[in-house]
Write a protein that holds these residues in place. Sequence first.
Motif, PDB file in Angstrom:
ATOM      1  N   GLU A  81       7.303   0.651  -3.511  1.00 51.42           N
ATOM      2  CA  GLU A  81       7.806   0.082  -2.261  1.00 51.42           C
ATOM      3  C   GLU A  81       7.546   1.025  -1.096  1.00 51.42           C
ATOM      4  N   LYS A  82       7.702   2.316  -1.351  1.00 48.40           N
ATOM      5  CA  LYS A  82       7.462   3.303  -0.300  1.00 48.40           C
ATOM      6  C   LYS A  82       5.987   3.298   0.099  1.00 48.40           C
ATOM      7  N   LEU A  83       5.104   3.178  -0.906  1.00 50.32           N
ATOM      8  CA  LEU A  83       3.673   3.135  -0.601  1.00 50.32           C
ATOM      9  C   LEU A  83       3.314   1.873   0.179  1.00 50.32           C
ATOM     10  N   VAL A  84       3.985   0.765  -0.110  1.00 51.42           N
ATOM     11  CA  VAL A  84       3.719  -0.476   0.619  1.00 51.42           C
ATOM     12  C   VAL A  84       4.223  -0.351   2.050  1.00 51.42           C
ATOM     13  N   ASP A  85       5.432   0.193   2.209  1.00 55.83           N
ATOM     14  CA  ASP A  85       6.007   0.316   3.544  1.00 55.83           C
ATOM     15  C   ASP A  85       5.270   1.344   4.393  1.00 55.83           C
ATOM     16  N   GLN A  86       4.863   2.447   3.782  1.00 54.73           N
ATOM     17  CA  GLN A  86       4.180   3.514   4.509  1.00 54.73           C
ATOM     18  C   GLN A  86       2.904   3.881   3.760  1.00 54.73           C
ATOM     19  N   ALA A 113      -3.436  -1.390  -4.384  1.00 61.58           N
ATOM     20  CA  ALA A 113      -4.242  -2.615  -4.411  1.00 61.58           C
ATOM     21  C   ALA A 113      -3.535  -3.715  -5.211  1.00 61.58           C
ATOM     22  N   ASP A 114      -2.914  -3.342  -6.322  1.00 59.80           N
ATOM     23  CA  ASP A 114      -2.169  -4.319  -7.118  1.00 59.80           C
ATOM     24  C   ASP A 114      -1.008  -4.906  -6.323  1.00 59.80           C
ATOM     25  N   ILE A 115      -0.302  -4.053  -5.605  1.00 61.47           N
ATOM     26  CA  ILE A 115       0.842  -4.526  -4.814  1.00 61.47           C
ATOM     27  C   ILE A 115       0.378  -5.450  -3.699  1.00 61.47           C
ATOM     28  N   VAL A 116      -0.689  -5.064  -3.020  1.00 58.12           N
ATOM     29  CA  VAL A 116      -1.221  -5.910  -1.950  1.00 58.12           C
ATOM     30  C   VAL A 116      -1.674  -7.250  -2.513  1.00 58.12           C
ATOM     31  N   GLU A 117      -2.299  -7.232  -3.678  1.00 57.56           N
ATOM     32  CA  GLU A 117      -2.759  -8.472  -4.303  1.00 57.56           C
ATOM     33  C   GLU A 117      -1.577  -9.375  -4.665  1.00 57.56           C
ATOM     34  N   ARG A 118      -0.510  -8.783  -5.208  1.00 58.58           N
ATOM     35  CA  ARG A 118       0.682  -9.581  -5.537  1.00 58.58           C
ATOM     36  C   ARG A 118       1.315 -10.184  -4.299  1.00 58.58           C
ATOM     37  N   VAL A 119       1.385  -9.394  -3.219  1.00 58.37           N
ATOM     38  CA  VAL A 119       1.963  -9.901  -1.976  1.00 58.37           C
ATOM     39  C   VAL A 119       1.123 -11.054  -1.444  1.00 58.37           C
ATOM     40  N   ASN A 120      -0.175 -10.914  -1.491  1.00 59.91           N
ATOM     41  CA  ASN A 120      -1.068 -11.992  -1.021  1.00 59.91           C
ATOM     42  C   ASN A 120      -0.927 -13.238  -1.899  1.00 59.91           C
ATOM     43  N   GLN A 121      -0.773 -13.059  -3.209  1.00 58.52           N
ATOM     44  CA  GLN A 121      -0.597 -14.214  -4.095  1.00 58.52           C
ATOM     45  C   GLN A 121       0.709 -14.931  -3.801  1.00 58.52           C
TER      46      GLN A 121
END
Length: 138
Positions: A81-86, A113-121
């Motif tokens: 979550e920290k990597l996604v936020d910052q 990249a996995d987190i960004v992909e999940r958010v986009n999905q």
Amino acid sequence: MSDAAMNVTSSPSIWNTLYERTKTNLAETIGDLDVKKGLRLVIIVGGYILIRGIAQRELAKRKLDNDVRRSEQENAAKMQEKLVDQPGSTAAMPFGWGNKTRRRRKQQEEAFADIVERVNQKKNSGDDVEDIEDLLED
């Protein structure tokens, strides 16, 4: 309280009777105990104490392992979550030039990249339902 209840609770003869019966029952039980029965009783009680101690240790180990695993998962989720936020913050990882640093950086990029992909999905999944509804209404 009634007189009968007062006599029962305040009478010392009841306590004396209870004491005498208990003493008599224990004396008869121990008197009937021979070597074979005594040995059997010692083995059963000793085995129970031994097995109970082992079981308690094993259960404590399992609980500790589960707690450690749960805390590691929570920490990993917080880091993601920290990597996604910052995404630009790499202050937690020291800078270096070795293979270990490159591997760690690559793992961070893959996790991001996995987190960004999940958010986009997740974002796209809501749009698919709306598109299908639009097609069905026409």
